[in-house]
Write an enzyme that holds these catalytic residues in place. Structure first.
Site, mmCIF file in Angstrom:
data_model
loop_
_atom_site.group_PDB
_atom_site.id
_atom_site.type_symbol
_atom_site.label_atom_id
_atom_site.label_comp_id
_atom_site.label_asym_id
_atom_site.label_seq_id
_atom_site.Cartn_x
_atom_site.Cartn_y
_atom_site.Cartn_z
ATOM 1 C CB THR A 86 -0.475 -0.288 1.259
ATOM 2 O OG1 THR A 86 -2.226 -1.166 1.430
ATOM 3 C CG2 THR A 86 -1.782 1.348 1.388
ATOM 4 C CG HIS A 140 -0.456 0.605 -4.634
ATOM 5 N ND1 HIS A 140 -0.383 -0.296 -5.777
ATOM 6 C CD2 HIS A 140 -0.884 -0.254 -3.906
ATOM 7 C CE1 HIS A 140 -0.576 -1.073 -5.909
ATOM 8 N NE2 HIS A 140 -0.549 -0.857 -4.632
#
Length: 239
Positions: A44, A47
């Site tokens: 995450t 990202h």
């Protein structure tokens, strides 16, 4: 105000920024202040760094990033009664409201107002983080705190594997990234009869073997379905 170093998503663009910002010392009744001892990097966070479409649709910079951590409690709110100063803790990363219908009926895992640290509110890539005491797991093992930051992804692996009845079953783990590798370990710990790991990266294939996979298949050079059928006497895996 005391200050600390933190890694933040400063703007709606690629990259992260190291800044000096105020320590979040003002606590609500049931909150604690934690000195971060270790933090780990999640996909995450990549990202968010890359600022891909998911991140662009999810985050509202600026905010401190990071959600996997361990730390030492350094200050507690006036009504905190479960943790104390100097406790070593790791944390559940989803902060729920406690007020919506789901929270009030014991289904806080689908809280309508969930906030994830490092995504919806300030996270752990900083020297200090403010957290509700209800989110904290107190460590009593004495293990090196650097390992405690990965309890959050380990929770994903445990939840996924224990969603199924895998005791005495043949289990296929497709993809041996960190959580897949943890899944292999969990499957062996709860008594899976055979664990078949499927992975293309040689380093991760070796880790899968070290963690107890009975068979590791590289789909780039082996027909996975045929290999699994052969290994299971034509029956295929149970899970």
């Amino acid at each position: 105000m005391a200050t600390m170093m933190a890694i933040i998503k400063a703007s709606r663009s690629k990259g992260l920024t190291i800044v000096e910002k105020e320590v979040p010392e003002t606590l609500n009744d049931h909150e604690v202040l934690i000195e971060v001892l270790s933090a780990s990097l999640c996909g995450t966070d990549v990202h968010i760094y890359e600022w891909d479409p998911w991140a662009a649709n999810r985050l509202n910079p600026p905010l401190t990033v990071g959600h996997e951590f361990s730390g030492r409690v350094v200050k507690v709110g006036p009504k905190v009664d479960r943790v104390k100063v100097d406790d070593i803790v790791s944390s559940e990363t989803h902060i729920v409201c406690g007020q919506c219908e789901f929270c009030r009926t014991g289904r806080g895992h689908i809280c309508q107002n969930t906030q994830i640290i490092g995504v919806d509110r300030d996270g752990c890539f900083a020297e200090f983080i403010r957290m509700p005491e209800s989110n904290l797991i107190i460590d009593k093992s004495g293990v090196d705190p650097k390992f405690l930051s990965v309890l959050e992804p380990l929770g994903n692996a445990v939840h996924t594997m224990l969603h199924f009845d895998i005791s005495c079953k043949t289990v296929a783990v497709v993809g041996c990234g960190p959580i897949g590798l943890m899944g292999i370990n969990v499957a062996k710990a709860v008594g899976a009869k055979k664990v078949i790991a499927i992975e293309v990266n040689p380093f991760r294939m070796n880790l899968a073997r070290e963690l107890g996979a009975d068979l590791v298949i590289n789909p780039r050079d082996t027909d996975v379905i045929q290999a699994v059928l052969k290994e299971t006497n034509g029956l295929g895996v149970d899970v």
